[in-house]
Motif scaffolding. Structure first.
Motif, PDB file in Angstrom:
ATOM      1  N   SER A  36      47.472  43.295  31.477  1.00  0.00           N
ATOM      2  CA  SER A  36      46.561  42.247  31.019  1.00  0.00           C
ATOM      3  C   SER A  36      45.391  42.125  31.989  1.00  0.00           C
ATOM      4  O   SER A  36      45.436  42.637  33.104  1.00  0.00           O
ATOM      5  CB  SER A  36      47.296  40.898  30.942  1.00  0.00           C
ATOM      6  OG  SER A  36      47.630  40.443  32.243  1.00  0.00           O
ATOM      7  N   TRP A  37      44.352  41.429  31.546  1.00  0.00           N
ATOM      8  CA  TRP A  37      43.188  41.244  32.396  1.00  0.00           C
ATOM      9  C   TRP A  37      43.553  40.418  33.629  1.00  0.00           C
ATOM     10  O   TRP A  37      43.172  40.756  34.738  1.00  0.00           O
ATOM     11  CB  TRP A  37      42.066  40.572  31.620  1.00  0.00           C
ATOM     12  CG  TRP A  37      40.922  40.213  32.515  1.00  0.00           C
ATOM     13  CD1 TRP A  37      40.530  38.969  32.857  1.00  0.00           C
ATOM     14  CD2 TRP A  37      40.054  41.107  33.201  1.00  0.00           C
ATOM     15  NE1 TRP A  37      39.462  39.028  33.713  1.00  0.00           N
ATOM     16  CE2 TRP A  37      39.139  40.330  33.942  1.00  0.00           C
ATOM     17  CE3 TRP A  37      39.948  42.493  33.282  1.00  0.00           C
ATOM     18  CZ2 TRP A  37      38.156  40.874  34.740  1.00  0.00           C
ATOM     19  CZ3 TRP A  37      38.960  43.042  34.072  1.00  0.00           C
ATOM     20  CH2 TRP A  37      38.080  42.238  34.782  1.00  0.00           C
ATOM     21  N   LYS A  38      44.312  39.336  33.448  1.00  0.00           N
ATOM     22  CA  LYS A  38      44.732  38.523  34.589  1.00  0.00           C
ATOM     23  C   LYS A  38      45.587  39.337  35.547  1.00  0.00           C
ATOM     24  O   LYS A  38      45.491  39.202  36.756  1.00  0.00           O
ATOM     25  CB  LYS A  38      45.503  37.291  34.133  1.00  0.00           C
ATOM     26  CG  LYS A  38      44.645  36.161  33.685  1.00  0.00           C
ATOM     27  CD  LYS A  38      45.506  34.937  33.419  1.00  0.00           C
ATOM     28  CE  LYS A  38      44.656  33.769  33.002  1.00  0.00           C
ATOM     29  NZ  LYS A  38      45.450  32.579  32.722  1.00  0.00           N
ATOM     30  N   GLY A  39      46.434  40.165  34.984  1.00  0.00           N
ATOM     31  CA  GLY A  39      47.299  41.001  35.804  1.00  0.00           C
ATOM     32  C   GLY A  39      46.520  42.024  36.613  1.00  0.00           C
ATOM     33  O   GLY A  39      46.926  42.388  37.712  1.00  0.00           O
ATOM     34  N   LEU A  40      45.414  42.495  36.097  1.00  0.00           N
ATOM     35  CA  LEU A  40      44.574  43.451  36.812  1.00  0.00           C
ATOM     36  C   LEU A  40      43.628  42.751  37.770  1.00  0.00           C
ATOM     37  O   LEU A  40      43.367  43.239  38.867  1.00  0.00           O
ATOM     38  CB  LEU A  40      43.752  44.281  35.820  1.00  0.00           C
ATOM     39  CG  LEU A  40      42.648  45.160  36.425  1.00  0.00           C
ATOM     40  CD1 LEU A  40      43.260  46.246  37.282  1.00  0.00           C
ATOM     41  CD2 LEU A  40      41.769  45.749  35.346  1.00  0.00           C
ATOM     42  N   HIS A  41      43.132  41.607  37.367  1.00  0.00           N
ATOM     43  CA  HIS A  41      42.083  40.928  38.125  1.00  0.00           C
ATOM     44  C   HIS A  41      42.505  40.598  39.550  1.00  0.00           C
ATOM     45  O   HIS A  41      41.770  40.850  40.500  1.00  0.00           O
ATOM     46  CB  HIS A  41      41.673  39.649  37.380  1.00  0.00           C
ATOM     47  CG  HIS A  41      40.536  38.948  38.008  1.00  0.00           C
ATOM     48  ND1 HIS A  41      40.726  37.850  38.823  1.00  0.00           N
ATOM     49  CD2 HIS A  41      39.207  39.191  37.994  1.00  0.00           C
ATOM     50  CE1 HIS A  41      39.538  37.441  39.253  1.00  0.00           C
ATOM     51  NE2 HIS A  41      38.612  38.230  38.762  1.00  0.00           N
ATOM     52  N   ARG A  42      43.673  40.056  39.738  1.00  0.00           N
ATOM     53  CA  ARG A  42      44.099  39.629  41.085  1.00  0.00           C
ATOM     54  C   ARG A  42      44.290  40.804  42.039  1.00  0.00           C
ATOM     55  O   ARG A  42      43.736  40.785  43.136  1.00  0.00           O
ATOM     56  CB  ARG A  42      45.351  38.776  40.985  1.00  0.00           C
ATOM     57  CG  ARG A  42      45.035  37.424  40.368  1.00  0.00           C
ATOM     58  CD  ARG A  42      46.256  36.533  40.310  1.00  0.00           C
ATOM     59  NE  ARG A  42      45.915  35.289  39.635  1.00  0.00           N
ATOM     60  CZ  ARG A  42      46.416  34.897  38.491  1.00  0.00           C
ATOM     61  NH1 ARG A  42      47.309  35.641  37.879  1.00  0.00           N
ATOM     62  NH2 ARG A  42      46.046  33.766  37.943  1.00  0.00           N
ATOM     63  N   PRO A  43      45.066  41.831  41.681  1.00  0.00           N
ATOM     64  CA  PRO A  43      45.205  42.956  42.613  1.00  0.00           C
ATOM     65  C   PRO A  43      43.878  43.685  42.861  1.00  0.00           C
ATOM     66  O   PRO A  43      43.595  44.120  43.979  1.00  0.00           O
ATOM     67  CB  PRO A  43      46.203  43.886  41.944  1.00  0.00           C
ATOM     68  CG  PRO A  43      46.906  43.066  40.949  1.00  0.00           C
ATOM     69  CD  PRO A  43      45.973  41.984  40.544  1.00  0.00           C
ATOM     70  N   ALA A  44      43.048  43.802  41.828  1.00  0.00           N
ATOM     71  CA  ALA A  44      41.761  44.470  42.000  1.00  0.00           C
ATOM     72  C   ALA A  44      40.863  43.678  42.936  1.00  0.00           C
ATOM     73  O   ALA A  44      40.179  44.250  43.797  1.00  0.00           O
ATOM     74  CB  ALA A  44      41.081  44.673  40.644  1.00  0.00           C
ATOM     75  N   LEU A  45      40.859  42.364  42.807  1.00  0.00           N
ATOM     76  CA  LEU A  45      40.047  41.520  43.680  1.00  0.00           C
ATOM     77  C   LEU A  45      40.506  41.643  45.133  1.00  0.00           C
ATOM     78  O   LEU A  45      39.692  41.810  46.047  1.00  0.00           O
ATOM     79  CB  LEU A  45      40.118  40.067  43.228  1.00  0.00           C
ATOM     80  CG  LEU A  45      39.357  39.061  44.100  1.00  0.00           C
ATOM     81  CD1 LEU A  45      37.861  39.374  44.079  1.00  0.00           C
ATOM     82  CD2 LEU A  45      39.622  37.651  43.633  1.00  0.00           C
TER      83      LEU A  45
END
Length: 70
Positions: A36-45
């Motif tokens: 999911s976008w939320k799932g990707l957003h945190r580790p990517a950030l």
């Protein structure tokens, strides 16, 4: 397109590709398997913040080397 614009575009793309490769190899972004976008957003950030910190340290170290050579 004139030659300067083409060369600048190629250089910008190469820099982006190198940064992406470093994010994957050095900081583990390629180990992420989110769906999911939320799932990707945190580790990517967090990975990008770590990358910015490392780049800052590398540039500061390179600047000190140049001063010592003079």
């Amino acid at each position: 397109t004139d030659l300067r614009t083409l060369a600048a575009t190629i250089k910008a793309r190469w820099i982006c590709e190198q940064a992406h490769q470093q994010l994957k190899e050095e900081l583990g972004l390629d180990h992420f398997e989110g769906r999911s976008w939320k799932g990707l957003h945190r580790p990517a950030l967090m990975t990008m913040i770590a990358y910015a910190f490392l780049q800052h340290r590398r540039l500061a170290h390179a600047g000190r080397k140049k001063k010592n050579q003079r």
